[in-house]
Motif scaffolding. Structure first.
Motif, PDB file in Angstrom:
ATOM      1  N   VAL A 151       1.345  -1.128  -0.055  1.00 56.18           N
ATOM      2  CA  VAL A 151       0.284   0.045  -0.231  1.00 56.18           C
ATOM      3  C   VAL A 151       0.889   1.251   0.379  1.00 56.18           C
ATOM      4  CG1 VAL A 151      -1.975   1.323   1.132  1.00 56.18           C
ATOM      5  CG2 VAL A 151      -1.711  -1.528   1.419  1.00 56.18           C
ATOM      6  N   ALA A 152       0.673   2.386  -0.670  1.00 55.17           N
ATOM      7  CA  ALA A 152       1.957   3.173  -1.042  1.00 55.17           C
ATOM      8  C   ALA A 152       0.787   4.584  -0.758  1.00 55.17           C
ATOM      9  CB  ALA A 152       2.292   3.670  -2.391  1.00 55.17           C
ATOM     10  N   PRO A 153       1.276   5.652  -0.529  1.00 58.66           N
ATOM     11  CA  PRO A 153       0.362   6.807   0.269  1.00 58.66           C
ATOM     12  C   PRO A 153      -0.429   7.145  -1.591  1.00 58.66           C
ATOM     13  CG  PRO A 153       2.698   7.063   1.221  1.00 58.66           C
ATOM     14  CD  PRO A 153       3.310   5.470  -0.234  1.00 58.66           C
ATOM     15  N   GLY A 154      -1.806   7.670  -0.305  1.00 56.86           N
ATOM     16  CA  GLY A 154      -1.955   8.041  -2.247  1.00 56.86           C
ATOM     17  C   GLY A 154      -3.397   6.992  -2.388  1.00 56.86           C
ATOM     18  N   ASP A 155      -2.519   5.681  -2.677  1.00 51.81           N
ATOM     19  CA  ASP A 155      -3.747   4.116  -3.463  1.00 51.81           C
ATOM     20  C   ASP A 155      -4.885   5.059  -2.487  1.00 51.81           C
ATOM     21  OD1 ASP A 155      -1.339   3.443  -4.712  1.00 51.81           O
ATOM     22  OD2 ASP A 155      -1.317   1.798  -3.597  1.00 51.81           O
ATOM     23  N   GLN A 169      -2.764   3.827  -7.334  1.00 54.36           N
ATOM     24  CA  GLN A 169      -3.465   5.169  -7.899  1.00 54.36           C
ATOM     25  C   GLN A 169      -3.623   5.368  -9.416  1.00 54.36           C
ATOM     26  OE1 GLN A 169      -1.321   8.671  -5.790  1.00 54.36           O
ATOM     27  NE2 GLN A 169       0.544   7.357  -5.037  1.00 54.36           N
ATOM     28  N   ASP A 170      -2.097   4.529 -10.055  1.00 59.82           N
ATOM     29  CA  ASP A 170      -2.480   4.777 -11.120  1.00 59.82           C
ATOM     30  C   ASP A 170      -2.823   3.969 -12.262  1.00 59.82           C
ATOM     31  OD1 ASP A 170      -1.256   2.600 -10.902  1.00 59.82           O
ATOM     32  OD2 ASP A 170       0.409   2.585 -11.590  1.00 59.82           O
ATOM     33  N   LYS A 171      -4.312   3.501 -11.055  1.00 62.97           N
ATOM     34  CA  LYS A 171      -5.323   2.125 -12.180  1.00 62.97           C
ATOM     35  C   LYS A 171      -6.425   2.540 -11.539  1.00 62.97           C
ATOM     36  CE  LYS A 171      -1.902  -0.753 -13.368  1.00 62.97           C
ATOM     37  NZ  LYS A 171      -1.765  -0.899 -14.956  1.00 62.97           N
ATOM     38  N   LEU A 172      -6.472   4.206 -11.475  1.00 62.71           N
ATOM     39  CA  LEU A 172      -7.580   3.982 -10.184  1.00 62.71           C
ATOM     40  C   LEU A 172      -8.450   4.846 -11.394  1.00 62.71           C
ATOM     41  CD1 LEU A 172      -9.768   5.254  -8.093  1.00 62.71           C
ATOM     42  CD2 LEU A 172      -9.043   7.338  -8.484  1.00 62.71           C
ATOM     43  N   ALA A 173      -8.480   4.940 -12.400  1.00 62.45           N
ATOM     44  CA  ALA A 173      -9.116   5.624 -13.845  1.00 62.45           C
ATOM     45  C   ALA A 173      -9.953   3.554 -13.961  1.00 62.45           C
ATOM     46  CB  ALA A 173      -8.712   6.345 -15.131  1.00 62.45           C
ATOM     47  N   GLN A 174      -9.298   3.180 -14.411  1.00 57.67           N
ATOM     48  CA  GLN A 174      -9.840   1.819 -14.735  1.00 57.67           C
ATOM     49  C   GLN A 174     -10.621   0.831 -14.489  1.00 57.67           C
ATOM     50  OE1 GLN A 174      -5.047   1.351 -15.902  1.00 57.67           O
ATOM     51  NE2 GLN A 174      -6.114  -0.068 -17.528  1.00 57.67           N
ATOM     52  N   VAL A 175     -10.155   1.442 -12.888  1.00 53.60           N
ATOM     53  CA  VAL A 175     -11.001   0.041 -11.845  1.00 53.60           C
ATOM     54  C   VAL A 175     -12.287   0.729 -11.608  1.00 53.60           C
ATOM     55  CG1 VAL A 175     -10.951  -0.172  -9.924  1.00 53.60           C
ATOM     56  CG2 VAL A 175      -8.448  -0.326 -10.544  1.00 53.60           C
TER      57      VAL A 175
END
Length: 217
Positions: A151-155, A169-175
């Protein structure tokens, strides 16, 4: 982040979306809500704690002053359940600050007080032993590992009565796109069944199984 969408969807649908991306980001079946019905969504504010080292005092950590409204505190305590890292005082302060929730790879205490506060807490256990003199703060807002998930900060942390799952974080839009599609598909399946269609036929008609784990070839 579309918080309303993720809250409506729940962790099961978020997990299905992550499965489609071959991301296994559940925090394990041992971390559960302190009380059934608790739910939260928000960016992770991560805490790493460790056992008190010789010569150290193990004072209570005061990191909560730095947590922003809407964030979810994620405390990595190595799965320790014999002493605690969260209680009712922190819960009441979290409510006043607008903190979305707390997830603990370990234990909390003051279970009745936490429940009364209304602050959502997810942990391995509730136990009465204080962490003072037993645990110490190691790091704030660094990547932490809980089970097999980092778990990274901001996830984005999503937690409810079914467990806790984390969206990178970098998968949020896709999810979020997949979550919307799954909600639409499941609503349509239910509508067809209510109209008299067999569940198997409705699922086949709407290609239900495409929203599942993809096995690498």
């Amino acid at each position: 982040m579309n918080k309303e969408l993720l809250l409506k969807a729940g962790t099961a649908t978020v997990s299905d979306a992550l499965d489609m991306l071959n991301i296994n980001n559940g925090l394990g079946s041992a971390i559960n809500p302190l009380r059934f019905g608790m739910q939260c969504v928000g960016p992770a504010f991560t805490i790493q704690v460790e056992a008190v080292q010789p010569g150290e005092s193990g004072k209570a950590a005061d990191y909560i002053d730095d947590v922003a409204a809407g964030e979810v505190i994620v405390i990595a305590n190595r799965g320790v359940t014999e002493s605690t890292v969260w209680g009712d005082i922190l819960s009441r302060l979290a409510v006043r600050k607008g903190i979305a929730g707390t997830v603990i790879d370990g234990a909390c205490r003051d279970a009745d007080g936490i429940a009364t506060s209304g602050h959502p807490v997810f942990a391995r256990a509730a136990y009465m032993k204080s962490g003072k003199g037993r645990t110490m703060l190691k790091a704030i807002n660094v990547p932490v590992k809980i089970g097999e998930t980092t778990v990274a900060p901001g996830d984005i942390v999503c937690a409810d009565s079914s467990g806790v799952v984390v969206i990178p974080q970098d998968k949020l839009a896709q999810v979020e796109k997949l979550v919307s599609e799954i909600i639409t598909m499941e609503t349509e399946v239910e509508a067809l069944v209510e109209q008299g269609m067999a569940l198997k036929e409705a699922r086949e008609k709407l290609n239900y199984n495409r929203y599942g784990l993809k096995i690498p070839s």
